[in-house]
Design a protein around this motif. Sequence first.
Motif, PDB file in Angstrom:
ATOM      1  N   GLU A 246       0.092  -1.129   9.368  1.00  0.00           N
ATOM      2  CA  GLU A 246      -0.206  -0.505  10.427  1.00  0.00           C
ATOM      3  C   GLU A 246      -1.909   0.002  10.466  1.00  0.00           C
ATOM      4  O   GLU A 246      -2.226  -0.275  11.538  1.00  0.00           O
ATOM      5  CB  GLU A 246       0.585   0.771  10.749  1.00  0.00           C
ATOM      6  N   TYR A 247      -2.331   0.374   9.528  1.00  0.00           N
ATOM      7  CA  TYR A 247      -3.700   0.580   9.336  1.00  0.00           C
ATOM      8  C   TYR A 247      -4.527  -0.751   9.626  1.00  0.00           C
ATOM      9  O   TYR A 247      -5.561  -0.634  10.410  1.00  0.00           O
ATOM     10  CB  TYR A 247      -4.289   1.271   8.106  1.00  0.00           C
ATOM     11  N   GLU A 248      -4.248  -1.700   9.062  1.00  0.00           N
ATOM     12  CA  GLU A 248      -4.963  -3.098   9.010  1.00  0.00           C
ATOM     13  C   GLU A 248      -5.038  -3.660  10.603  1.00  0.00           C
ATOM     14  O   GLU A 248      -6.019  -4.070  10.781  1.00  0.00           O
ATOM     15  CB  GLU A 248      -4.320  -4.003   8.201  1.00  0.00           C
ATOM     16  N   GLY A 249      -4.186  -3.330  11.426  1.00  0.00           N
ATOM     17  CA  GLY A 249      -4.151  -3.988  12.675  1.00  0.00           C
ATOM     18  C   GLY A 249      -5.049  -2.985  13.411  1.00  0.00           C
ATOM     19  O   GLY A 249      -5.329  -3.397  14.636  1.00  0.00           O
ATOM     20  N   LEU A 250      -5.319  -1.774  13.165  1.00  0.00           N
ATOM     21  CA  LEU A 250      -6.159  -1.139  14.133  1.00  0.00           C
ATOM     22  C   LEU A 250      -7.459  -1.363  14.199  1.00  0.00           C
ATOM     23  O   LEU A 250      -8.026  -1.661  13.160  1.00  0.00           O
ATOM     24  CB  LEU A 250      -6.009   0.684  13.847  1.00  0.00           C
ATOM     25  N   PRO A 251      -8.116  -0.987  15.214  1.00  0.00           N
ATOM     26  CA  PRO A 251      -9.709  -1.002  15.164  1.00  0.00           C
ATOM     27  C   PRO A 251     -10.174  -0.190  14.137  1.00  0.00           C
ATOM     28  O   PRO A 251      -9.628   0.727  13.834  1.00  0.00           O
ATOM     29  CB  PRO A 251     -10.100  -0.481  16.648  1.00  0.00           C
ATOM     30  N   VAL A 252     -11.299  -0.495  13.678  1.00  0.00           N
ATOM     31  CA  VAL A 252     -12.050  -0.035  12.290  1.00  0.00           C
ATOM     32  C   VAL A 252     -11.951   1.456  12.691  1.00  0.00           C
ATOM     33  O   VAL A 252     -11.806   2.471  11.595  1.00  0.00           O
ATOM     34  CB  VAL A 252     -13.283  -0.585  12.096  1.00  0.00           C
ATOM     35  N   ASP A 253     -12.591   1.966  13.817  1.00  0.00           N
ATOM     36  CA  ASP A 253     -12.820   3.467  14.015  1.00  0.00           C
ATOM     37  C   ASP A 253     -11.424   4.248  13.990  1.00  0.00           C
ATOM     38  O   ASP A 253     -11.720   5.402  13.867  1.00  0.00           O
ATOM     39  CB  ASP A 253     -13.494   3.545  15.365  1.00  0.00           C
ATOM     40  N   LEU A 254     -10.548   3.820  13.961  1.00  0.00           N
ATOM     41  CA  LEU A 254      -9.136   4.451  13.897  1.00  0.00           C
ATOM     42  C   LEU A 254      -8.451   4.314  12.656  1.00  0.00           C
ATOM     43  O   LEU A 254      -7.479   4.842  12.519  1.00  0.00           O
ATOM     44  CB  LEU A 254      -8.316   4.135  15.287  1.00  0.00           C
ATOM     45  N   GLN A 255      -9.038   3.763  11.668  1.00  0.00           N
ATOM     46  CA  GLN A 255      -8.334   3.729  10.292  1.00  0.00           C
ATOM     47  C   GLN A 255      -8.601   4.862   9.504  1.00  0.00           C
ATOM     48  O   GLN A 255     -10.042   5.386   9.362  1.00  0.00           O
ATOM     49  CB  GLN A 255      -8.723   2.338   9.856  1.00  0.00           C
ATOM     50  N   TYR A 256      -7.915   5.395   9.099  1.00  0.00           N
ATOM     51  CA  TYR A 256      -7.904   6.568   7.853  1.00  0.00           C
ATOM     52  C   TYR A 256      -8.714   7.716   8.365  1.00  0.00           C
ATOM     53  O   TYR A 256      -9.626   8.057   8.212  1.00  0.00           O
ATOM     54  CB  TYR A 256      -8.608   5.845   6.609  1.00  0.00           C
ATOM     55  N   LEU A 257      -8.217   8.276   9.441  1.00  0.00           N
ATOM     56  CA  LEU A 257      -8.806   9.282  10.223  1.00  0.00           C
ATOM     57  C   LEU A 257      -8.767  10.600   9.256  1.00  0.00           C
ATOM     58  O   LEU A 257      -7.689  10.785   8.555  1.00  0.00           O
ATOM     59  CB  LEU A 257      -8.230   9.590  11.418  1.00  0.00           C
ATOM     60  N   PRO A 258      -9.699  11.637   9.414  1.00  0.00           N
ATOM     61  CA  PRO A 258      -9.497  12.675   8.197  1.00  0.00           C
ATOM     62  C   PRO A 258      -8.386  13.568   8.827  1.00  0.00           C
ATOM     63  O   PRO A 258      -7.643  13.455  10.042  1.00  0.00           O
ATOM     64  CB  PRO A 258     -10.786  13.432   8.702  1.00  0.00           C
ATOM     65  N   GLU A 259      -7.926  14.559   7.671  1.00  0.00           N
ATOM     66  CA  GLU A 259      -6.706  15.542   7.985  1.00  0.00           C
ATOM     67  C   GLU A 259      -6.830  16.120   9.091  1.00  0.00           C
ATOM     68  O   GLU A 259      -6.070  16.904   9.639  1.00  0.00           O
ATOM     69  CB  GLU A 259      -6.522  16.113   6.632  1.00  0.00           C
ATOM     70  N   ASP A 260      -8.222  16.606   9.436  1.00  0.00           N
ATOM     71  CA  ASP A 260      -8.452  17.594  10.509  1.00  0.00           C
ATOM     72  C   ASP A 260      -8.764  16.965  11.840  1.00  0.00           C
ATOM     73  O   ASP A 260      -9.369  17.682  12.886  1.00  0.00           O
ATOM     74  CB  ASP A 260      -9.900  18.412  10.159  1.00  0.00           C
ATOM     75  N   LYS A 261      -8.541  15.761  11.836  1.00  0.00           N
ATOM     76  CA  LYS A 261      -8.706  15.148  13.416  1.00  0.00           C
ATOM     77  C   LYS A 261      -7.936  15.639  14.358  1.00  0.00           C
ATOM     78  O   LYS A 261      -6.706  15.987  14.170  1.00  0.00           O
ATOM     79  CB  LYS A 261      -8.427  13.583  13.078  1.00  0.00           C
ATOM     80  N   LYS A 262      -8.269  16.031  15.503  1.00  0.00           N
ATOM     81  CA  LYS A 262      -7.839  16.900  16.500  1.00  0.00           C
ATOM     82  C   LYS A 262      -7.551  15.773  17.861  1.00  0.00           C
ATOM     83  O   LYS A 262      -8.893  15.184  17.979  1.00  0.00           O
ATOM     84  CB  LYS A 262      -8.336  18.124  16.803  1.00  0.00           C
ATOM     85  N   ARG A 263      -6.519  15.958  18.352  1.00  0.00           N
ATOM     86  CA  ARG A 263      -6.518  15.262  19.671  1.00  0.00           C
ATOM     87  C   ARG A 263      -7.165  15.663  20.833  1.00  0.00           C
ATOM     88  O   ARG A 263      -7.499  16.994  20.757  1.00  0.00           O
ATOM     89  CB  ARG A 263      -5.365  15.004  19.986  1.00  0.00           C
ATOM     90  N   GLU A 264      -7.687  14.892  21.870  1.00  0.00           N
ATOM     91  CA  GLU A 264      -8.192  15.689  23.101  1.00  0.00           C
ATOM     92  C   GLU A 264      -7.207  16.908  23.523  1.00  0.00           C
ATOM     93  O   GLU A 264      -5.928  16.756  23.563  1.00  0.00           O
ATOM     94  CB  GLU A 264      -8.154  14.513  24.105  1.00  0.00           C
ATOM     95  N   GLU A 265      -7.850  17.844  23.836  1.00  0.00           N
ATOM     96  CA  GLU A 265      -7.208  19.159  24.164  1.00  0.00           C
ATOM     97  C   GLU A 265      -6.783  19.318  25.204  1.00  0.00           C
ATOM     98  O   GLU A 265      -5.806  20.086  25.830  1.00  0.00           O
ATOM     99  CB  GLU A 265      -8.002  20.385  23.766  1.00  0.00           C
ATOM    100  N   ASP A 266      -7.344  18.500  26.452  1.00  0.00           N
ATOM    101  CA  ASP A 266      -7.140  19.019  27.940  1.00  0.00           C
ATOM    102  C   ASP A 266      -6.142  17.662  28.225  1.00  0.00           C
ATOM    103  O   ASP A 266      -6.274  16.414  28.204  1.00  0.00           O
ATOM    104  CB  ASP A 266      -8.415  18.556  28.662  1.00  0.00           C
ATOM    105  N   PRO A 267      -4.962  18.005  28.926  1.00  0.00           N
ATOM    106  CA  PRO A 267      -3.750  17.383  29.143  1.00  0.00           C
ATOM    107  C   PRO A 267      -4.087  16.398  30.449  1.00  0.00           C
ATOM    108  O   PRO A 267      -3.870  15.138  30.520  1.00  0.00           O
ATOM    109  CB  PRO A 267      -2.487  18.083  29.687  1.00  0.00           C
ATOM    110  N   ASP A 268      -5.247  16.804  31.363  1.00  0.00           N
ATOM    111  CA  ASP A 268      -5.246  15.874  32.531  1.00  0.00           C
ATOM    112  C   ASP A 268      -6.218  14.792  31.762  1.00  0.00           C
ATOM    113  O   ASP A 268      -5.958  13.587  32.365  1.00  0.00           O
ATOM    114  CB  ASP A 268      -6.186  16.661  33.489  1.00  0.00           C
ATOM    115  N   ILE A 269      -7.301  15.082  30.977  1.00  0.00           N
ATOM    116  CA  ILE A 269      -7.962  13.911  30.365  1.00  0.00           C
ATOM    117  C   ILE A 269      -7.126  12.922  29.386  1.00  0.00           C
ATOM    118  O   ILE A 269      -7.383  11.864  29.543  1.00  0.00           O
ATOM    119  CB  ILE A 269      -9.079  14.612  29.340  1.00  0.00           C
TER     120      ILE A 269
END
Length: 378
Positions: A246-269
């Motif tokens: 699954e990692y191999e197919g992803l864009p490079v910037d989305l591979q092996y993200l850090p453990e503290d990676k947070k998602r966008e906090e605003d639901p509208d965004i």
Amino acid sequence: MYMLNDSEAAELLSFLTPATRPDIKGHATSYILGLSANRDGCRFLRTKPDFIAALFALTSDPSIAIAKDCYHILINLSAEETLHQVLLTDIGVVPTLLKNLKDPQYPFSDQICTILSNLTRHEKTCKTLFKLLQEEIGLAHLVDMLCTEGYNPHAKLHYLAPLLSNLTQMPDARRFLMDRDRCVLQRLLPFTQSQASAVRRGGVIGVLRNCCFDYANHEWLLGNQVDILPFLLLPLAGPEELSEEEYEGLPVDLQYLPEDKKREEDPDIRKMLLETLMLLAATKDGRRTLKDKNVYVVMREFHRWEKDPKVTTACEKLVEVLIGDEPEEGMENLLEVDIPEDVQEKLKAADKEQQELQAEEERIRKQQEEEQTHTRQE
């Protein structure tokens, strides 16, 4: 709410002059600021264009407090669609606002950005303002102001982003941003993750979503010249571990993200990001790219995390397109397919039913949580 009679209004108007004593002038603008904070007050002021013209003139008052009050009044008035024509045509506020906005030392540029953003929310006034903008300042300079850190040390200029989003309702604005020789849109992409302001993030994502309505540019947007996909996916991606495949197919910037990676906090965004991906998935080439780049994997993990019913619904619609069969020949472009009215009504009814079901499930979940909390307390 009490409204002034004609003699009281005339007396108040007489205080709104540069020559009036500052303390009296300040009381007058403060009173009108309160008046403009509700719809009835705005309707009253709509019938008093002399008041609005006098207040606009006082935005250049030597007193910072008075000028600031007047700008806040104009922000309130510009939020009312019924006052747009008065401000644009009768008073003609835009040329002066744009001239002041261009000044890198002007202290009220943030207020001007908010007023212009309000005035461009609706298509008719957006067209008028876009024409004036091109004459007075130019879209290129507007983008440059947004992208130049510290352009104005007195203003953050975050509301330039929703202004640009509104302007890209216009095909001419989209054509300029996607001019392949200018490299303008690419300058905006990093702001999809700007931690400085949700207003800036949301505005830029609104620009990207509007640009994706022009499906003829999808291949360019997804290609190496722009590479829009990582900028749309990264705010939706979390720290979950995936398989090597699954990692191999992803864009490079989305591979092996850090453990503290947070998602966008605003639901509208988050919802806007999903809608933008959905637009890209409306064309055959776009769907192929999204599938090849393993977008489904990011959406799968996102769906497990997401709690907002509206965002969940948007995610599920995208997933259906990504994992579903390809449309039959001649219907590959979902943006060009004419859906019969009876089918549209059925889809709307099904969508409404799904939203109601999700809302009920959310209500039950919250009720259960409250009951558990109450039990623990006992």
